[in-house]
Design an enzyme around this catalytic site. Structure first.
Site, PDB file in Angstrom:
ATOM      1  N   LYS A 143       6.423  -0.243   2.995  1.00  0.00           N
ATOM      2  CA  LYS A 143       7.329   0.493   2.100  1.00  0.00           C
ATOM      3  C   LYS A 143       8.783   0.296   2.550  1.00  0.00           C
ATOM      4  N   TYR A 188       1.423   0.760   6.458  1.00  0.00           N
ATOM      5  CA  TYR A 188       1.859   1.318   5.162  1.00  0.00           C
ATOM      6  C   TYR A 188       3.371   1.544   5.167  1.00  0.00           C
ATOM      7  N   LEU A 202      -5.242  -0.896 -11.888  1.00  0.00           N
ATOM      8  CA  LEU A 202      -6.466  -0.083 -11.785  1.00  0.00           C
ATOM      9  C   LEU A 202      -7.270  -0.480 -10.545  1.00  0.00           C
ATOM     10  N   THR A 203      -6.626  -0.322  -9.394  1.00  0.00           N
ATOM     11  CA  THR A 203      -7.358  -0.475  -8.136  1.00  0.00           C
ATOM     12  C   THR A 203      -8.254   0.756  -8.005  1.00  0.00           C
ATOM     13  N   ASN A 212       5.257  14.348   1.589  1.00  0.00           N
ATOM     14  CA  ASN A 212       3.856  14.376   1.115  1.00  0.00           C
ATOM     15  C   ASN A 212       3.713  15.196  -0.167  1.00  0.00           C
ATOM     16  N   THR A 232       8.852   6.551   0.292  1.00  0.00           N
ATOM     17  CA  THR A 232       8.283   7.645   1.086  1.00  0.00           C
ATOM     18  C   THR A 232       9.177   8.003   2.274  1.00  0.00           C
ATOM     19  N   ASP A 233       9.006   9.221   2.776  1.00  0.00           N
ATOM     20  CA  ASP A 233       9.737   9.614   3.997  1.00  0.00           C
ATOM     21  C   ASP A 233       9.173   8.910   5.228  1.00  0.00           C
ATOM     22  N   GLU A 234       7.990   8.294   5.092  1.00  0.00           N
ATOM     23  CA  GLU A 234       7.337   7.701   6.267  1.00  0.00           C
ATOM     24  C   GLU A 234       8.117   6.506   6.823  1.00  0.00           C
ATOM     25  N   SER A 292      -1.282   3.082  -0.972  1.00  0.00           N
ATOM     26  CA  SER A 292      -0.594   4.285  -0.482  1.00  0.00           C
ATOM     27  C   SER A 292      -1.287   5.032   0.661  1.00  0.00           C
ATOM     28  N   ARG A 349       3.457  18.020   8.384  1.00  0.00           N
ATOM     29  CA  ARG A 349       3.851  17.345   7.150  1.00  0.00           C
ATOM     30  C   ARG A 349       4.629  18.329   6.284  1.00  0.00           C
ATOM     31  N   ASP A 409      -1.133  -6.914 -12.689  1.00  0.00           N
ATOM     32  CA  ASP A 409      -0.786  -6.877 -11.271  1.00  0.00           C
ATOM     33  C   ASP A 409       0.726  -7.077 -11.125  1.00  0.00           C
ATOM     34  N   ILE A 410       1.394  -6.201 -10.425  1.00  0.00           N
ATOM     35  CA  ILE A 410       2.848  -6.352 -10.252  1.00  0.00           C
ATOM     36  C   ILE A 410       3.207  -7.615  -9.475  1.00  0.00           C
ATOM     37  N   PHE A 424      -1.929   8.766  -8.724  1.00  0.00           N
ATOM     38  CA  PHE A 424      -1.699  10.211  -8.587  1.00  0.00           C
ATOM     39  C   PHE A 424      -0.306  10.608  -9.113  1.00  0.00           C
TER      40      PHE A 424
HETATM   41  P1  NAD Z   1      -1.848   6.109  -5.616  1.00  0.00           P
HETATM   42  O1  NAD Z   1      -2.522   5.292  -4.562  1.00  0.00           O
HETATM   43  O2  NAD Z   1      -2.506   7.355  -6.095  1.00  0.00           O
HETATM   44  O3  NAD Z   1      -1.586   5.203  -6.909  1.00  0.00           O
HETATM   45  C1  NAD Z   1      -1.099   3.894  -6.816  1.00  0.00           C
HETATM   46  C2  NAD Z   1      -1.266   3.234  -8.182  1.00  0.00           C
HETATM   47  O4  NAD Z   1      -0.766   1.889  -8.095  1.00  0.00           O
HETATM   48  C3  NAD Z   1      -2.724   3.135  -8.647  1.00  0.00           C
HETATM   49  O5  NAD Z   1      -2.821   3.525  -9.991  1.00  0.00           O
HETATM   50  C4  NAD Z   1      -3.059   1.657  -8.469  1.00  0.00           C
HETATM   51  O6  NAD Z   1      -4.032   1.187  -9.385  1.00  0.00           O
HETATM   52  C5  NAD Z   1      -1.698   1.014  -8.718  1.00  0.00           C
HETATM   53  N1  NAD Z   1      -1.577  -0.305  -8.094  1.00  0.00           N
HETATM   54  C6  NAD Z   1      -1.909  -0.640  -6.816  1.00  0.00           C
HETATM   55  N2  NAD Z   1      -1.690  -1.957  -6.626  1.00  0.00           N
HETATM   56  C7  NAD Z   1      -1.206  -2.458  -7.797  1.00  0.00           C
HETATM   57  C8  NAD Z   1      -0.772  -3.745  -8.210  1.00  0.00           C
HETATM   58  N3  NAD Z   1      -0.811  -4.799  -7.387  1.00  0.00           N
HETATM   59  N4  NAD Z   1      -0.322  -3.890  -9.479  1.00  0.00           N
HETATM   60  C9  NAD Z   1      -0.285  -2.838 -10.337  1.00  0.00           C
HETATM   61  N5  NAD Z   1      -0.695  -1.600  -9.996  1.00  0.00           N
HETATM   62  C10 NAD Z   1      -1.140  -1.411  -8.740  1.00  0.00           C
HETATM   63  O7  NAD Z   1      -0.396   6.394  -5.038  1.00  0.00           O
HETATM   64  P2  NAD Z   1       0.519   7.697  -5.181  1.00  0.00           P
HETATM   65  O8  NAD Z   1       0.148   8.643  -4.119  1.00  0.00           O
HETATM   66  O9  NAD Z   1       0.555   8.121  -6.600  1.00  0.00           O
HETATM   67  O10 NAD Z   1       1.939   7.071  -4.792  1.00  0.00           O
HETATM   68  C11 NAD Z   1       2.775   6.466  -5.773  1.00  0.00           C
HETATM   69  C12 NAD Z   1       4.032   5.974  -5.118  1.00  0.00           C
HETATM   70  O11 NAD Z   1       4.702   7.065  -4.497  1.00  0.00           O
HETATM   71  C13 NAD Z   1       3.784   4.943  -4.012  1.00  0.00           C
HETATM   72  O12 NAD Z   1       4.791   3.974  -4.089  1.00  0.00           O
HETATM   73  C14 NAD Z   1       3.882   5.742  -2.725  1.00  0.00           C
HETATM   74  O13 NAD Z   1       4.328   4.934  -1.661  1.00  0.00           O
HETATM   75  C15 NAD Z   1       4.931   6.778  -3.122  1.00  0.00           C
HETATM   76  N6  NAD Z   1       4.838   8.073  -2.401  1.00  0.00           N
HETATM   77  C16 NAD Z   1       3.651   8.759  -2.333  1.00  0.00           C
HETATM   78  C17 NAD Z   1       3.603   9.993  -1.694  1.00  0.00           C
HETATM   79  C18 NAD Z   1       2.332  10.812  -1.635  1.00  0.00           C
HETATM   80  O14 NAD Z   1       2.291  11.855  -0.970  1.00  0.00           O
HETATM   81  N7  NAD Z   1       1.263  10.424  -2.332  1.00  0.00           N
HETATM   82  C19 NAD Z   1       4.766  10.521  -1.114  1.00  0.00           C
HETATM   83  C20 NAD Z   1       5.955   9.783  -1.199  1.00  0.00           C
HETATM   84  C21 NAD Z   1       5.976   8.569  -1.852  1.00  0.00           C
HETATM   85  P1  TYD Z   2      -2.684  12.000   4.424  1.00  0.00           P
HETATM   86  O1  TYD Z   2      -3.059  12.895   3.293  1.00  0.00           O
HETATM   87  O2  TYD Z   2      -3.482  10.763   4.673  1.00  0.00           O
HETATM   88  O3  TYD Z   2      -1.137  11.660   4.251  1.00  0.00           O
HETATM   89  P2  TYD Z   2      -0.099  10.890   5.277  1.00  0.00           P
HETATM   90  O4  TYD Z   2      -0.867  10.253   6.352  1.00  0.00           O
HETATM   91  O5  TYD Z   2       0.539   9.900   4.381  1.00  0.00           O
HETATM   92  O6  TYD Z   2       0.831  11.958   5.758  1.00  0.00           O
HETATM   93  O7  TYD Z   2      -2.721  12.860   5.771  1.00  0.00           O
HETATM   94  C1  TYD Z   2      -1.949  14.049   5.919  1.00  0.00           C
HETATM   95  C2  TYD Z   2      -2.092  14.510   7.358  1.00  0.00           C
HETATM   96  O8  TYD Z   2      -3.459  14.916   7.577  1.00  0.00           O
HETATM   97  C3  TYD Z   2      -1.827  13.428   8.381  1.00  0.00           C
HETATM   98  O9  TYD Z   2      -1.176  14.005   9.521  1.00  0.00           O
HETATM   99  C4  TYD Z   2      -3.202  12.919   8.768  1.00  0.00           C
HETATM  100  C5  TYD Z   2      -4.076  14.159   8.614  1.00  0.00           C
HETATM  101  N1  TYD Z   2      -5.482  13.906   8.195  1.00  0.00           N
HETATM  102  C6  TYD Z   2      -6.534  14.459   8.937  1.00  0.00           C
HETATM  103  O10 TYD Z   2      -6.322  15.156   9.942  1.00  0.00           O
HETATM  104  N2  TYD Z   2      -7.799  14.203   8.503  1.00  0.00           N
HETATM  105  C7  TYD Z   2      -8.086  13.438   7.404  1.00  0.00           C
HETATM  106  O11 TYD Z   2      -9.282  13.223   7.085  1.00  0.00           O
HETATM  107  C8  TYD Z   2      -6.991  12.904   6.658  1.00  0.00           C
HETATM  108  C9  TYD Z   2      -7.241  12.053   5.434  1.00  0.00           C
HETATM  109  C10 TYD Z   2      -5.706  13.162   7.090  1.00  0.00           C
END
Ligand code: NAD
Ligand code: TYD
Length: 357
Positions: free
Chosen positions: A167, A163, A39-40, A192, A137-139, A89, A227, A63-64, A15
């Site tokens: 991280k 998770y 490409l998971t 988020n 992440t902020d988590e 993630s 969030r 794979d990393i 994403f």
């Molecule tokens: P995502 O799950 O959409 O994408 C993760 C990507 O990593 C995928 O393309 C997957 O194929 C690849 N991947 C997984 N395992 C792998 C491996 N072993 N080797 C190579 N590639 C691999 O995740 P995202 O939401 O785009 O998040 C990207 C980064 O940003 C993550 O590090 C996540 O912790 C961080 N992040 C995400 C959010 C959010 O809201 N989505 C917020 C803050 C930080």
């Molecule tokens: P999510 O998108 O999984 O992000 P994160 O857990 O990393 O913050 O979830 C966002 C918020 O929405 C979180 O408080 C959990 C809640 N949630 C639901 O209530 N229902 C759902 O089906 C999902 C996926 C998340």
């Protein structure tokens, strides 16, 4: 062709990674952008169709966690900068399968750090002009109460889910490589994200899709968790800025100054989807279904991004209502993307295409 820089972006088919790849490929035609992704289920090259033929872009399936392969790739492409996004993630998946999270997020980050260190040490200039940028992440900071407090860069790490624990561990390894070996690292912790190309297991794309299809909207607990939401392209802009101008050894928080209770966000989503589909306002409210809460569900996240604003002048560009409407429109207009993403069609296609390369 001789490129000014050779950047390795990991997780570029996911994403956020796909937005970062797109921004970098288009903004810096004199940089070579190498996207390493396993490409998971979460990674899809369909997210990058509009840039896949650009001359400064290339994709490597891998794979990393595979140190030898990552080292060879860095050498072959003369990588001088890493933007590391590859990760598992999704919190709910981490509760079911913590080992996969420890492997990818902790051991994968470690393999990448070690490969960068070992490769850059072989070069006459060493670490000069190099950068290892870890996206987090902020988590990792844990949960906040319902008050005025926010996470700053000085907030103590206190992760609760497998998770966020994985991280947090990866962030510590990155800092350890800076403090021990002087590796030129930078870390960011973001709130988020929402926007196009998010895998439909996360709250916003899942609920948009369910509202469209008249399926239940599973709200965890009472829907009171909070969030802090940021439009994904604003995150990608921050990453570009920090990659180029962030101070080595530092960490920066990135956030939207945009807190929403889940239930309020769900109601806004319903209103927006119903309006865009020409349904009576709020008619999909009946889909809201309160379900058992997520185990260890963090109450509230909120980021203080003042450091980033003051040092580098970054601010979110989109109002939430505007960003959310843009996002809803995108998912409604791209139903075929959603169908491909969930069918595994792209993984199969590229498995065959890249077999033996
Ligand atoms: P995502 O799950 O959409 O994408 C993760 C990507 O990593 C995928 O393309 C997957 O194929 C690849 N991947 C997984 N395992 C792998 C491996 N072993 N080797 C190579 N590639 C691999 O995740 P995202 O939401 O785009 O998040 C990207 C980064 O940003 C993550 O590090 C996540 O912790 C961080 N992040 C995400 C959010 C959010 O809201 N989505 C917020 C803050 C930080
Ligand atoms: P999510 O998108 O999984 O992000 P994160 O857990 O990393 O913050 O979830 C966002 C918020 O929405 C979180 O408080 C959990 C809640 N949630 C639901 O209530 N229902 C759902 O089906 C999902 C996926 C998340």
């Amino acid at each position: 062709m001789n490129f000014k820089r050779n950047l390795l972006i990991t997780g570029g088919a996911g994403f956020i990674g796909s937005h970062v790849v797109r921004l970098m490929v288009r903004k810096y035609p004199d940089y070579r952008i190498v996207n390493l992704d396993k490409l998971t289920y979460a990674g899809n090259l369909a997210n990058l169709r509009d840039v896949e033929d650009e001359p400064n872009y290339c994709f490597v399936k891998g794979d990393i966690c595979d140190f030898e392969a990552v080292y060879a790739l860095m050498q072959a492409y003369r990588i001088d900068g890493v933007i590391h996004l590859a990760a598992e993630s999704h919190v709910d998946r981490s509760i079911k399968d913590p080992f996969t999270f420890a492997r990818t997020n902790v051991l994968g980050t470690l393999a990448l750090l070690q490969a960068a260190k070992c490769y850059w040490e072989t070069l006459p200039e060493g670490f000069e002009g190099k950068r290892f940028y870890h996206i987090s992440t902020d988590e990792v900071y844990g949960a906040l109460p319902f008050d005025e407090s926010r996470f700053s860069e000085r907030t103590k790490y206190d992760p609760h889910s497998p998770y966020s624990a994985s991280k947090a561990s990866s962030d510590h390894f990155v800092r350890a490589y800076h403090d021990t070996y002087n590796l030129p690292t930078v870390v960011t912790n973001c709130s988020n994200n929402y926007g196009p190309y998010q895998f439909p297991e996360k709250l916003i794309p899942l609920f948009i899709n369910n509202i469209r299809n008249g399926k239940p909207l599973p709200v965890y607990g009472k829907g009171e968790n909070v969030r802090d939401w940021l439009y994904v392209e604003d995150h990608a802009r921050a990453i570009d800025l920090i990659f180029h101008r962030g101070r080595v050894g530092e960490s920066y928080n990135i956030g939207g100054f945009n807190e929403w209770r889940n239930i309020d966000l769900v109601r806004l989503l319903i209103k927006t989807v119903d309006r865009l589909l020409g349904r009576p306002e709020g008619s999909s409210e009946v889909l809201i279904t309160y379900v058992t809460d997520r185990a260890g569900h963090d109450l509230r996240y909120a980021i203080d991004a003042t450091k980033l604003k003051e040092e580098l002048g970054w601010e979110p560009s989109l109002q939430f209502e505007e960003g959310l409407e843009k996002t809803v429109r995108w998912y409604l207009d791209n139903a075929s993307w959603l169908a491909r993403i969930t069918s595994g069609e792209y993984e199969k296609y590229y498995e065959e295409m890249y077999a033996g390369r």
